[in-house]
Design an enzyme around this catalytic site. Sequence first.
Site, mmCIF file in Angstrom:
data_model
loop_
_atom_site.group_PDB
_atom_site.id
_atom_site.type_symbol
_atom_site.label_atom_id
_atom_site.label_comp_id
_atom_site.label_asym_id
_atom_site.label_seq_id
_atom_site.Cartn_x
_atom_site.Cartn_y
_atom_site.Cartn_z
ATOM 1 N N ALA A 96 -5.817 2.442 -18.053
ATOM 2 C CA ALA A 96 -5.517 3.867 -17.876
ATOM 3 C C ALA A 96 -6.011 4.700 -19.048
ATOM 4 O O ALA A 96 -5.471 5.767 -19.337
ATOM 5 C CB ALA A 96 -4.015 4.057 -17.699
ATOM 6 N N ALA A 97 -7.056 4.225 -19.720
ATOM 7 C CA ALA A 97 -7.502 4.903 -20.942
ATOM 8 C C ALA A 97 -8.620 5.917 -20.708
ATOM 9 O O ALA A 97 -8.998 6.635 -21.637
ATOM 10 C CB ALA A 97 -7.963 3.865 -21.966
ATOM 11 N N ARG A 126 -14.007 14.544 -14.972
ATOM 12 C CA ARG A 126 -14.425 15.130 -13.689
ATOM 13 C C ARG A 126 -13.263 15.769 -12.922
ATOM 14 O O ARG A 126 -13.488 16.485 -11.949
ATOM 15 C CB ARG A 126 -15.104 14.063 -12.822
ATOM 16 C CG ARG A 126 -16.555 13.794 -13.234
ATOM 17 C CD ARG A 126 -17.230 12.845 -12.278
ATOM 18 N NE ARG A 126 -16.865 11.463 -12.544
ATOM 19 C CZ ARG A 126 -17.100 10.447 -11.727
ATOM 20 N NH1 ARG A 126 -17.671 10.666 -10.558
ATOM 21 N NH2 ARG A 126 -16.752 9.218 -12.041
ATOM 22 N N LYS A 179 -6.040 12.337 -16.151
ATOM 23 C CA LYS A 179 -6.281 11.969 -14.754
ATOM 24 C C LYS A 179 -5.172 11.100 -14.183
ATOM 25 O O LYS A 179 -4.685 11.341 -13.064
ATOM 26 C CB LYS A 179 -7.624 11.244 -14.634
ATOM 27 C CG LYS A 179 -7.918 10.745 -13.223
ATOM 28 C CD LYS A 179 -9.303 10.160 -13.087
ATOM 29 C CE LYS A 179 -9.470 8.886 -13.862
ATOM 30 N NZ LYS A 179 -10.765 8.226 -13.546
ATOM 31 N N ASN A 231 33.685 26.880 4.412
ATOM 32 C CA ASN A 231 32.674 27.780 4.957
ATOM 33 C C ASN A 231 32.257 28.741 3.857
ATOM 34 O O ASN A 231 33.091 29.477 3.309
ATOM 35 C CB ASN A 231 33.224 28.557 6.153
ATOM 36 C CG ASN A 231 32.140 29.422 6.796
ATOM 37 O OD1 ASN A 231 31.412 28.980 7.668
ATOM 38 N ND2 ASN A 231 32.030 30.673 6.359
ATOM 39 N N ALA A 248 27.386 34.148 4.342
ATOM 40 C CA ALA A 248 26.030 34.619 4.059
ATOM 41 C C ALA A 248 26.006 35.491 2.816
ATOM 42 O O ALA A 248 26.888 36.309 2.592
ATOM 43 C CB ALA A 248 25.492 35.402 5.250
ATOM 44 N N TYR A 300 24.564 30.564 -14.722
ATOM 45 C CA TYR A 300 23.831 30.565 -15.994
ATOM 46 C C TYR A 300 24.069 31.881 -16.719
ATOM 47 O O TYR A 300 23.848 32.960 -16.152
ATOM 48 C CB TYR A 300 22.341 30.370 -15.706
ATOM 49 C CG TYR A 300 21.466 30.243 -16.930
ATOM 50 C CD1 TYR A 300 21.757 29.330 -17.939
ATOM 51 C CD2 TYR A 300 20.328 31.036 -17.073
ATOM 52 C CE1 TYR A 300 20.940 29.206 -19.053
ATOM 53 C CE2 TYR A 300 19.508 30.925 -18.181
ATOM 54 C CZ TYR A 300 19.822 30.008 -19.172
ATOM 55 O OH TYR A 300 19.014 29.891 -20.276
ATOM 56 N N ARG A 355 36.916 44.278 -4.696
ATOM 57 C CA ARG A 355 35.920 45.240 -4.235
ATOM 58 C C ARG A 355 36.410 46.656 -4.489
ATOM 59 O O ARG A 355 37.612 46.900 -4.608
ATOM 60 C CB ARG A 355 35.600 45.049 -2.745
ATOM 61 C CG ARG A 355 36.768 44.765 -1.829
ATOM 62 C CD ARG A 355 36.353 44.879 -0.356
ATOM 63 N NE ARG A 355 36.172 43.604 0.287
ATOM 64 C CZ ARG A 355 36.801 43.245 1.419
ATOM 65 N NH1 ARG A 355 37.658 44.067 2.001
ATOM 66 N NH2 ARG A 355 36.565 42.089 1.967
#
Length: 456
Positions: free
Chosen positions: A13-14, A19, A26, A369, A372, A379, A432
């Site tokens: 894998a060296a 290309r 690669k 439930n 929507a 975060y 609310r």
Amino acid sequence: MGHNVSLHVIVLAAGHGTRMRSKTPKVMHTLAGFPLVEHALLAAKNLKATSTTLVVSPTLLSSVAPLQEKDRALNLAVQQEANGTAGAVLATKDILSHAQGVVLILFADTPLVRPQVLSALVSTLLADPKRALTVLALEAPNHPHYGRVILEPEHPERVARIVEVKNATPEEEALSLCNAGLMAVRCEHLFELLSPVTPNTLTKELYLTDIVALARKAGLSVGWEKADFTDAMGINTRKELATAEIIMQARLREKALDQGVMMVDPTTTYLSLDTTFGADVTLYPHVYFGRGVTLGDETQVHSFSHLEGATLEKGVSVGPYARLRPGTHLKDGARVGNFVELKATTLGANSKVNHLTYLGDSTVGGNCNIGAGTITCNYDGQTKHKTHIEDDVFVGSNSTLIAPLHLGRGAYVGAGSILTQNVAPGALALSRVPQKEIPGAALRLKARLSLKKESS
């Protein structure tokens, strides 16, 4: 593997992979969700190799470090100088100089080769005690890059030599039997054959293929095993990588269909190498699976859904247009509908999140439930916080749950609420602005706006 012999796998894998025209090495480009190099390492694992050695360049060490962290038995050898494939194998001498049995040499950029092909390559080697090595060959007429395999005229089961295409005569270049690069070599011959290899006069590189002629010179025979082009195909360009993805996806789809998975349109289903399925799974068109997805019995994934790192238990329904990110766990009978995103979230049995919702870093109990437009604000700009929702909770539409937050069992959250405090079991939480109604105000507003428009 079926052979009573120790098998040592070397994965080369060296190479720089210029290309590919990419800053990413690669061998770290992905195929079916896994880097190319991992496909070769998985092949070694499937063959139950005694040892596996990965040969990398110094610049690739940081990229492959996670692979060694995941598999502490993996050996790493560094090819300090880019001096060819023989130089790469020589970099393993300190690790394998006392090995016994067979060395199987694989290339990280040849990820499509199947275990049965590699097993046959080793079997061909072991079939003749005088055979020092076997090479993998393929039919590739007029190929511009693959070296040509020259057979002994009187013994076509033996290889006379391999000639690199850039060094081939016109007659040799016209041959269709090509070198796939992969080899099986008896341990006792490997390094003694590599020692006399000299740099090529044109490229100044040490070619692994030169050991074929050196073996014959030493009175040893060289065998060969033929593979399909798809097994031996190397990847050097983006185009070849895209072609390999098509081949791999076809294999994975065929395997899934043979296992009983229902794919409404297989050609639009994209699987990862490790996607696993239970019984009676149904996949609708245009579904994408990243790494680490497990689907239980009777699950359904609807169109245009994207799943990665997710576990779906029995009878789960996902989508359409759903995204499941890593750490998602959907328990029996859970439902995730359209335009819903879940991340690091467990959704309890028979719970529903049907529309336009984001749940992150959350635990949701059973029979809940989630309405929507609900989102968990997990975060704060510095730290991720968790939301815990117990069983039998109802969250009304367009609710904002600001973590850390705990909703007790059977709680009810009114639509449009913004919650910053825990809710006790069985309680109703509302947050609310009170509705205000001003009689006649709409007519007065319309008149004022109309007058403004006429005067402008």
